[in-house]
Structures are given as C-alpha cells and as structure tokens.
Design an enzyme around this catalytic site. Structure first.
Site, PDB file in Angstrom:
ATOM      1  N   GLU A   1       3.214   0.879   5.240  1.00  0.00           N
ATOM      2  CA  GLU A   1       3.309   1.984   4.276  1.00  0.00           C
ATOM      3  C   GLU A   1       2.249   1.621   3.256  1.00  0.00           C
ATOM      4  O   GLU A   1       2.510   0.824   2.354  1.00  0.00           O
ATOM      5  CB  GLU A   1       4.679   1.999   3.582  1.00  0.00           C
ATOM      6  CG  GLU A   1       5.844   2.312   4.474  1.00  0.00           C
ATOM      7  CD  GLU A   1       6.242   3.784   4.406  1.00  0.00           C
ATOM      8  OE1 GLU A   1       5.430   4.619   3.954  1.00  0.00           O
ATOM      9  OE2 GLU A   1       7.361   4.087   4.827  1.00  0.00           O
TER      10      GLU A   1
ATOM     11  N   CYS B   1       3.221   5.830  -5.027  1.00  0.00           N
ATOM     12  CA  CYS B   1       2.260   5.914  -3.924  1.00  0.00           C
ATOM     13  C   CYS B   1       2.029   7.376  -3.565  1.00  0.00           C
ATOM     14  O   CYS B   1       1.032   7.735  -2.966  1.00  0.00           O
ATOM     15  CB  CYS B   1       2.783   5.145  -2.733  1.00  0.00           C
ATOM     16  SG  CYS B   1       4.493   5.533  -2.425  1.00  0.00           S
TER      17      CYS B   1
HETATM   18  N1  LIG Z   1       3.044   4.056   1.374  1.00  0.00           N
HETATM   19  C1  LIG Z   1       4.059   3.754   0.594  1.00  0.00           C
HETATM   20  O1  LIG Z   1       5.205   4.082   0.855  1.00  0.00           O
HETATM   21  C2  LIG Z   1       3.804   2.972  -0.665  1.00  0.00           C
HETATM   22  C3  LIG Z   1       4.850   2.766  -1.563  1.00  0.00           C
HETATM   23  C4  LIG Z   1       4.591   2.079  -2.731  1.00  0.00           C
HETATM   24  C5  LIG Z   1       3.320   1.596  -2.996  1.00  0.00           C
HETATM   25  N2  LIG Z   1       2.316   1.810  -2.126  1.00  0.00           N
HETATM   26  C6  LIG Z   1       0.964   1.331  -2.411  1.00  0.00           C
HETATM   27  O2  LIG Z   1       1.041   0.014  -2.983  1.00  0.00           O
HETATM   28  C7  LIG Z   1      -0.076  -0.205  -3.841  1.00  0.00           C
HETATM   29  C8  LIG Z   1       0.395  -0.734  -5.180  1.00  0.00           C
HETATM   30  O3  LIG Z   1       1.143  -1.885  -5.033  1.00  0.00           O
HETATM   31  P1  LIG Z   1       0.556  -3.346  -5.268  1.00  0.00           P
HETATM   32  O4  LIG Z   1      -0.644  -3.268  -6.121  1.00  0.00           O
HETATM   33  O5  LIG Z   1       1.701  -4.195  -5.700  1.00  0.00           O
HETATM   34  O6  LIG Z   1       0.126  -3.721  -3.763  1.00  0.00           O
HETATM   35  P2  LIG Z   1      -0.325  -5.131  -3.176  1.00  0.00           P
HETATM   36  O7  LIG Z   1      -0.842  -4.860  -1.805  1.00  0.00           O
HETATM   37  O8  LIG Z   1      -1.212  -5.880  -4.116  1.00  0.00           O
HETATM   38  O9  LIG Z   1       1.034  -5.977  -3.088  1.00  0.00           O
HETATM   39  C9  LIG Z   1       2.140  -5.572  -2.321  1.00  0.00           C
HETATM   40  C10 LIG Z   1       2.964  -6.803  -1.957  1.00  0.00           C
HETATM   41  O10 LIG Z   1       2.224  -7.620  -1.053  1.00  0.00           O
HETATM   42  C11 LIG Z   1       2.230  -8.970  -1.501  1.00  0.00           C
HETATM   43  N3  LIG Z   1       1.001  -9.589  -0.996  1.00  0.00           N
HETATM   44  C12 LIG Z   1      -0.246  -9.565  -1.533  1.00  0.00           C
HETATM   45  N4  LIG Z   1      -1.102 -10.225  -0.726  1.00  0.00           N
HETATM   46  C13 LIG Z   1      -0.392 -10.666   0.350  1.00  0.00           C
HETATM   47  C14 LIG Z   1      -0.728 -11.407   1.526  1.00  0.00           C
HETATM   48  N5  LIG Z   1      -1.976 -11.822   1.770  1.00  0.00           N
HETATM   49  N6  LIG Z   1       0.253 -11.669   2.412  1.00  0.00           N
HETATM   50  C15 LIG Z   1       1.527 -11.247   2.199  1.00  0.00           C
HETATM   51  N7  LIG Z   1       1.895 -10.552   1.096  1.00  0.00           N
HETATM   52  C16 LIG Z   1       0.946 -10.252   0.183  1.00  0.00           C
HETATM   53  C17 LIG Z   1       2.336  -8.838  -3.008  1.00  0.00           C
HETATM   54  O11 LIG Z   1       2.779 -10.042  -3.584  1.00  0.00           O
HETATM   55  C18 LIG Z   1       3.329  -7.694  -3.134  1.00  0.00           C
HETATM   56  O12 LIG Z   1       4.656  -8.166  -2.961  1.00  0.00           O
HETATM   57  C19 LIG Z   1      -0.763   1.140  -3.978  1.00  0.00           C
HETATM   58  O13 LIG Z   1      -1.889   1.154  -3.141  1.00  0.00           O
HETATM   59  C20 LIG Z   1       0.291   2.134  -3.479  1.00  0.00           C
HETATM   60  O14 LIG Z   1      -0.226   3.344  -2.980  1.00  0.00           O
HETATM   61  C21 LIG Z   1       2.535   2.472  -0.960  1.00  0.00           C
END
Ligand SMILES: NC(=O)c1ccc[n+]([C@@H]2O[C@H](COP(=O)([O-])OP(=O)(O)OC[C@H]3O[C@@H](n4cnc5c(N)ncnc54)[C@H](O)[C@@H]3O)[C@@H](O)[C@H]2O)c1
Length: 555
Positions: free
Chosen positions: A301, A336
């Site tokens: 997602e 999102c």
């Molecule tokens: N499609 C959906 O349903 C949905 C829902 C909510 C948010 N989002 C998206 O999320 C983004 C915003 O959230 P964010 O900035 O926290 O995202 P992010 O990708 O920076 O982080 C998301 C999660 O991944 C973890 N993470 C980061 N690097 C990782 C790695 N290498 N391995 C494993 N885990 C890792 C983070 O600690 C966090 O828990 C936006 O792009 C938004 O559109 C999408």
C-alpha cells in the site's frame, strides 16, 4: 468531550472469559477512572512525565537498553520514550518468527477452534472500543502523536471498532470458506482452501496510528498467520496500547510480536527471519527497496498522488468546494488518499469554486488541529518545493504558501497554511516539469489546473503517467463523462458522481491501489483474503479403483 484519569502502571490482565470479562470493566459500578488495559494516562504525558513504549516478543513485554525520545509535535517537549531495538537486539524477534511453521498457527485442518477464538476477541475488542472512555482514550492518544482534529482521530477509532464488529462471531471462519468440485471418477473431489503464510510481517506508517496497523494485524491473525508488527515509532504508542487491549480481550500473548526499531533494523529482521509475506504500507521508495530485498514476497500500500477531475456539469458548488477542502487539507494533507491534484473543467473555472475552497481552508486553525504539524516534511522543504513550482511558466499561488504563525511546533516538523498552486495543464505535461508537479508532498498542499472541453485526453494522459494509482474522484453526474474517465484510468479506490471524494477509507469498502500485482487492500473480506492467505487445493482421490482394473500401457 470529557476527560478522565488512568492509573499509571496498570499492566495488561490475563484474558478473562464471558460475563466476568464484561463485569471486570463495568463502567457504572467500578472505577470510571481507570482503563484496565492501559499503561499510560493520555492527558498526563509530558516532558516531566514521559510515557514509555515497550516491545513484545515471545509473549513478554520488554524495555530496551536504548530509548528513543520523541518530541511532542505541538511544543517540542521530550514526551515519549520508545524502547528501540537495534541491530544487536534482533535475535529474539528472528527466533520467534522462525518458530512459526509455514502452515501457520491455524488452518482449516489445524486448530479450527482458533477461527472462533478470533471471532470472540473481535467481538470483545469492538465492545471495548465502543465504550466512550476507551474511544476517547484512543482518540486523544492519536491526537497527541499525529495531531489531527478530534473528529478525524475519532474516525480511526470508529472504523476500527466497526471492522472488529464485522469480524465477530462466525465471520472469521467464513473468511476461510472453501469450495469443492466433483472429480472425474468416484472418490475424487477437489477442494480449494484459503491457507495462511505462517510467519508474516506488517510495517505501517505514521499517519493512521490505529486504523492501518489494527486492521492489517487482525486480518493477518484471522487467516492463521503469526505477525511481527512494526509501526512507525513516532506513533507506535497507540498500537502498543491497542495490543494491550487485545490481550485483555483474549488474544494469546505469543501470537504477535510488536517491535520498535528504525527502518534499517527492520529491514535486517526481514532478511534474517524470512517472513513468508510482508505487508508494507508507506512510501514508494521503501516499498520498491523491500520488494527487491524480499524477492517479491510482499504486498504494498504505497504512495498516493491522488487526483480529482471535475466534469462539465457544474452543480452543488458549495458541497464540491467543501469536499475539496476536506480531501486536500483534513489531517493537514497527511492522508495517503489526500487530494494532490485537482483538474477543473472550464465550466468550473468560471465559478467561484477556488475562492470558496480558499475561504474554507482559511477556517482551519491550530487550536482545534484542523491544521497542524506535518511530520515528514519541514516548512522549508515545502516552501522550497512551492518556489520551484512557481517558476513554471503560467503558474501562480492561489492561496496559502506561508508558514503557520504563533506556534511552538518544533522545526524538525513542518507547519504551513493550506496551500494551492495553479499550474497550466500544458506545462504539467512537459517532460521536465511532470515529475516535479506530481511529486507527493505529504502535507496541506495541492496542485490545481483546468482543462477545456476538448482537452480531456490531455487530462487522461496526465493521470496515466502517474506511478501510483491509489484513490481518485470523478465529480460529475454525466454518465458518459464518468464512463470515459473510469474506462481510461486504473486507480484502486475511485469515487464517481457528484459527491465523489478522494479520502475515506471506511471498513465497508476496499481501499488499496490498482494496476500493480503487488497491490494490497485493507478493510473488507476480499482484502483480508487476498493479502493474508493463499490458495491451496486438496484433491481427494480415495477410490475405489474400477473393478477389473489392469495396468495400462505406458503413455
Ligand atoms: N497506500 C496506503 O494505503 C497508504 C497509507 C498510508 C500512508 N501511505 C504512504 O506512506 C507515506 C508516508 O509515510 P512515511 O513517510 O512514514 O513512509 P515510510 O516509507 O518512510 O515509512 C513507513 C514505515 O516503513 C518503515 N521503514 C522505513 N524504511 C524501512 C526499511 N528499509 N525496511 C523496513 N521498514 C522500513 C518506517 O519505519 C515506517 O514504519 C506516503 O507516501 C503515503 O502516501 C500509503
């Protein structure tokens, strides 16, 4: 909204059954001052009384030798300490996941009672969340770490509560419904089953601290998996408390591991523990890295650059303006599904829609968190992006574009007024501007453009070229217009009609991207089955052999 006190240090109770479970949390007779599962007092969390967030592994809550201190997004006070697991501390998590076999904790041939257990847990947890003081507790906790209005935070609690109601009673076992087909001869029948993956991982972002992790976690458990759950540490206190609520409602303590770590450490756990499936919700950058690292054993997602197209039929201007304001700026644009780009038919450009959206956006204020801190972009980063956009010929600032004033949001976070920038359609489509204009700014920020009657193909080209296809809205009641736009686009959750919106992920409809075989979903039975189970076919062939059967010639 009333406030109440919670005794600090109350630990999760052993699950209790039936009536005693209910009466142990009887609002009218016992203490209205305590929430039996909670270990924090949401109103008391502060720099002088920081809350602690623990990890759960192999059935035990654990602290850590290194604590990560979080700053209150509203005033910069160091208000929460998170027990951070570093790379040296991952072994217990790797071991715990490795203990779970590929056939899971339950499946239709193994401990089917657990389908019923999860129906019960869901019923109890739904009941708990329906209690005003519990729902207020979670709503306020969400507000403390991911500041949004009370109504928006409450929305998460209500969706989670309804979801749990939906999967009460026998509904969990219905998720694992199988089917049978008669075979070619007597004794042969093929049966299709929904099978768990066994050890799985769930990684979720900061913006929906309760709804996303809770719904995905329960879906994983319903189908028989053992998950390790990692929520962005900035907000993980909410899910830590939800885990305690679930234990209180009967969730066996070693069914789920809960970890706080940075992304790099989590990445290492995934590589070493080798979960059979990982559900990742977050940015496309991390999603694409994990897809490679995990050799495709992942569902995503990811980012949303969500669009809304206003069709030729102008009606209900005030309503459409209000939905535009909600879609673009509620939760400070950190959904999102937030409206990132608005395409207006020329008939709408001639109305006062934009000034109406501006007036609505200007009502937002920090006092009630209808606008608030942006957790992943600084003010400077957003303003810098804005000035790059304003260099595009014909572009202009419609409203906003300034930092918020009179606040104490720490500078590691962003704080800007709801902002809209106009960019001409012809310019958007140019190769060297397209990427800039369609960059997802996870804050109160949108691009507005317009199109003439004969330019719809250009609009469709613009949306075709986007890389993420999460939500969309086609605002029109003209069936031919709807048909053309829907038939030429792919977004997974698309609202169509005069009341169309881009945001809204209730438990009653699918929410997720389309156009990507890695795409996941959340909320509905279809989403749970797709994400958290795979198909297994058992072909019974028990005989008897035909009378006088003889070995035939080789083939
Ligand atoms: N499609 C959906 O349903 C949905 C829902 C909510 C948010 N989002 C998206 O999320 C983004 C915003 O959230 P964010 O900035 O926290 O995202 P992010 O990708 O920076 O982080 C998301 C999660 O991944 C973890 N993470 C980061 N690097 C990782 C790695 N290498 N391995 C494993 N885990 C890792 C983070 O600690 C966090 O828990 C936006 O792009 C938004 O559109 C999408």
């Amino acid at each position: 909204m009333f406030r109440f006190l919670v005794c600090r240090g109350v630990t999760a109770r052993a699950p209790q059954e039936g009536l005693s479970w209910f009466s142990s949390f009887n609002l009218s007779s016992r203490s209205i001052h305590s929430i039996p599962f909670a270990t924090v007092d949401v109103e008391e969390i502060s720099g002088s009384q920081p809350a602690e967030v623990h990890n759960l592994v192999q059935g035990k809550w654990k602290g850590s030798s290194s604590w990560n201190t979080l700053l209150d997004p509203l005033n910069g006070d160091p208000f929460i300490k998170v027990a951070d697991v570093d790379e040296a501390g991952i072994q217990p998590y790797v071991e715990s996941l490795s203990k779970c076999p590929k056939h899971g904790l339950h499946n239709p041939f193994k401990e089917p009672e657990r389908y019923l257990l999860f129906g019960d847990i869901s019923a109890k947890a739904a009941h708990m969340l329906s209690l005003p003081k519990v729902s207020d507790f979670f709503t306020r906790l969400i507000q403390r770490v991911a500041p949004k209005s009370y109504q928006q935070a409450l929305g998460e609690v209500q969706v989670t509560q309804k979801f749990l109601e939906n999967f009460s009673g026998d509904q969990v076992r219905f998720l694992a419904r199988s089917f049978g087909i008669p075979g070619n001869h007597l004794g042969q029948q093929s049966h299709g089953f929904r099978w768990p993956y066994g050890p799985v991982a769930i990684i979720t972002p900061f913006n929906f601290p309760l709804e996303i992790p809770a719904l995905q976690l329960m879906g994983a458990l319903y189908m028989g998996n053992k998950p390790i759950l990692k929520v962005d540490s900035k907000v993980s206190i909410v899910m830590e408390q939800m885990m305690r609520l679930l234990h209180y409602c009967g969730l066996p303590v070693d069914d789920v591991d809960f970890i706080n770590s940075d992304g790099k450490t989590m990445n290492k756990i995934l590589l070493e523990a080798n979960p059979r499936m990982t559900l990742f919700t977050g940015s496309s950058r991390v999603a694409d890295k994990l897809a490679v690292d995990l050799k495709g054993r992942i569902k995503l997602e990811d980012a949303g650059f969500d669009w809304k197209i206003l069709g030729p039929d102008v009606q209900e201007e005030d309503y459409v303006a209000w939905i535009c304001d909600q879609d673009a700026y509620a939760c400070s644009g950190q959904k999102c599904s937030a409206q990132s780009m608005l395409f207006m038919h020329e008939n709408w450009s001639r109305t006062s829609l934009v000034s109406k959206i501006r007036d609505l956006a200007e009502r937002r204020n920090l006092g009630d968190l209808t606008i608030g801190p942006v957790l992943t972009f600084t003010t400077e980063a957003m303003l810098e992006h804005m000035s790059k956009l304003l260099q595009i010929p014909g572009s202009k600032l419609l409203f906003g574009g300034e930092p918020l004033k009179n606040h104490s949001i720490p500078p590691i976070y962003g704080a800007i007024k709801p902002t809209a920038i106009y960019v001409p359609l012809e310019e958007i489509l140019k190769k060297n501007t397209y990427e800039l204009v369609t960059r997802e700014i996870f804050g109160p920020f949108q691009i507005v453009t317009d199109y003439k009657r004969d330019q719809l193909p250009m609009v469709l080209d613009a949306v075709e070229r986007m890389h993420a296809h999460l939500t969309a809205a086609v605002v029109s009641n003209d069936p031919l217009f709807l048909q053309e736009v829907i038939g030429n686009t792919v977004n997974g959750t698309t609202y169509a009609g005069l009341r169309a919106r881009t945001t809204g992920a209730p438990q009653n409809h699918w929410f997720g991207p389309a156009g990507d075989p890695r795409g996941a979903g959340i909320g509905t039975p279809e989403a749970i089955k797709l994400v958290w189970s795979c198909h297994r076919e058992i072909i019974y062939d028990v005989g008897p052999l035909p009378r006088h059967w003889e070995i035939p010639p080789s083939t």
